[in-house]
Design a protein around this motif. Structure first.
Motif, short mmCIF file in Angstrom:
data_model
loop_
_atom_site.label_atom_id
_atom_site.label_comp_id
_atom_site.label_asym_id
_atom_site.label_seq_id
_atom_site.Cartn_x
_atom_site.Cartn_y
_atom_site.Cartn_z
N ARG A 1 10.89 -6.13 5.45
CA ARG A 1 10.91 -4.81 6.10
C ARG A 1 11.99 -3.92 5.49
N ASP A 2 13.08 -4.54 5.07
CA ASP A 2 14.20 -3.77 4.49
C ASP A 2 13.96 -3.41 3.02
N LEU A 3 13.00 -4.04 2.39
CA LEU A 3 12.70 -3.78 0.99
C LEU A 3 12.19 -2.34 0.83
N SER A 4 12.73 -1.62 -0.15
CA SER A 4 12.29 -0.24 -0.35
C SER A 4 11.76 -0.06 -1.77
N TYR A 5 11.05 1.02 -1.97
CA TYR A 5 10.47 1.34 -3.28
C TYR A 5 11.55 1.36 -4.36
N ASP A 6 12.69 1.92 -4.00
CA ASP A 6 13.79 2.05 -4.97
C ASP A 6 14.44 0.72 -5.35
N HIS B 1 -3.89 10.93 -9.10
CA HIS B 1 -4.80 10.45 -8.07
C HIS B 1 -5.59 9.30 -8.67
N PRO B 2 -5.23 8.07 -8.32
CA PRO B 2 -5.86 6.92 -8.96
C PRO B 2 -7.25 6.64 -8.40
N SER B 3 -8.03 5.94 -9.18
CA SER B 3 -9.31 5.44 -8.69
C SER B 3 -9.02 4.31 -7.72
N ASP B 4 -10.00 3.90 -6.97
CA ASP B 4 -9.82 2.79 -6.03
C ASP B 4 -9.40 1.52 -6.77
N ASN B 5 -9.99 1.30 -7.93
CA ASN B 5 -9.66 0.10 -8.70
C ASN B 5 -8.21 0.12 -9.19
N LEU B 6 -7.76 1.28 -9.69
CA LEU B 6 -6.39 1.39 -10.18
C LEU B 6 -5.40 1.26 -9.03
N PHE B 7 -5.72 1.88 -7.88
CA PHE B 7 -4.86 1.76 -6.71
C PHE B 7 -4.75 0.29 -6.28
N ALA B 8 -5.89 -0.39 -6.24
CA ALA B 8 -5.90 -1.81 -5.84
C ALA B 8 -5.07 -2.64 -6.81
N SER B 9 -5.14 -2.32 -8.10
CA SER B 9 -4.36 -3.05 -9.10
C SER B 9 -2.87 -2.84 -8.89
N LYS B 10 -2.48 -1.58 -8.63
CA LYS B 10 -1.06 -1.27 -8.42
C LYS B 10 -0.57 -1.91 -7.11
N LYS B 11 -1.41 -1.87 -6.08
CA LYS B 11 -1.04 -2.50 -4.81
C LYS B 11 -0.84 -4.01 -5.04
N GLY B 12 -1.72 -4.62 -5.79
CA GLY B 12 -1.59 -6.04 -6.12
C GLY B 12 -0.30 -6.33 -6.87
N GLN B 13 0.07 -5.42 -7.75
CA GLN B 13 1.33 -5.57 -8.49
C GLN B 13 2.52 -5.58 -7.52
N PHE B 14 2.50 -4.66 -6.55
CA PHE B 14 3.59 -4.61 -5.57
C PHE B 14 3.57 -5.85 -4.67
N GLY C 1 0.82 -1.21 0.00
CA GLY C 1 0.00 0.00 0.00
C GLY C 1 0.85 1.26 0.00
N VAL C 2 1.91 1.24 0.80
CA VAL C 2 2.83 2.39 0.86
C VAL C 2 3.52 2.57 -0.48
N PHE C 3 3.96 1.47 -1.09
CA PHE C 3 4.64 1.54 -2.39
C PHE C 3 3.70 2.05 -3.47
N ALA C 4 2.44 1.63 -3.44
CA ALA C 4 1.45 2.11 -4.42
C ALA C 4 1.25 3.62 -4.25
N ASP C 5 1.15 4.06 -3.00
CA ASP C 5 1.03 5.51 -2.74
C ASP C 5 2.24 6.25 -3.31
#
Length: 180
Positions: free
Chosen positions: A151-156, A105-118, A92-96
């Motif tokens: 926990r150590d995994l980062s967005y970068d 500003h994504p829709s709820d569906n797009l955010f959920a899709s990106k969160k699922g990808q992460f 969720g943090v990575f999707a944000d």
């Protein structure tokens, strides 16, 4: 008188020799007892050494058995739940972060899709790092290490290719733009 003195000296000398003889015999007897005690102590020590070797051998066998069991025992439900919790929370943090960098500003569906990808990316990294086909196959002894890895995994840590818009996400964006 001198004969009496001589006789006394002789008696005294005879008594002294007799007493020394008794002491010598007592020393011989004591030496035999000590020798027997020493043999018994040596025997007990040898038995203790044998027992110690057997115990050490059994202990080593037990350690090897424990090591083999640890290699086979996978994470338990509590550890799996903790891994899931870390994955879902960080996804969720990575999707944000992704949408913040895109300044959108994504829709709820797009955010959920990106969160699922992460989520999929994180599980993929976890399985690769611990050389398993399912994250639940991670060894119990490595559970804390796996949790710390996440926990150590980062967005970068993710490549632009990994976090790109998927065909499904593009389709969702097009569909949502068509509805506006």
């Amino acid at each position: 008188m001198s004969k009496k003195k001589d006789k006394k000296k002789e008696n005294l000398l005879a008594e002294t020799v007799e007493m020394q003889k008794k002491q010598a015999m007592n020393l011989v007897v004591q030496s035999d007892v000590n020798q027997q005690l020493l043999k018994e102590v040596i025997g007990i020590k040898e038995e203790m050494d044998i027992t110690a070797r057997k115990t050490n051998h059994k202990f080593n066998e037990l350690e090897n058995l424990i090591e083999e069991v640890n290699k086979k025992v996978h994470i338990d439900d509590g550890e799996a739940t903790e891994i899931k919790s870390v994955v879902f929370s960080k996804a969720g943090v990575f999707a944000d972060m992704y949408f913040s960098k895109q300044k959108s500003h994504p829709s709820d569906n797009l955010f959920a899709s990106k969160k699922g990808q992460f989520i999929r990316l994180m599980y993929s990294r976890l399985k690769k790092a611990f050389n398993v086909t399912k994250y639940t196959n991670i060894k119990h002894v490595e559970a804390e290490k796996a949790i710390q890895f996440l926990r150590d995994l980062s967005y970068d840590d993710f490549t632009p290719f990994e976090i790109r818009e998927t065909p499904k996400q593009k389709e969702l964006i097009a569909l949502e733009n068509g509805l506006k």
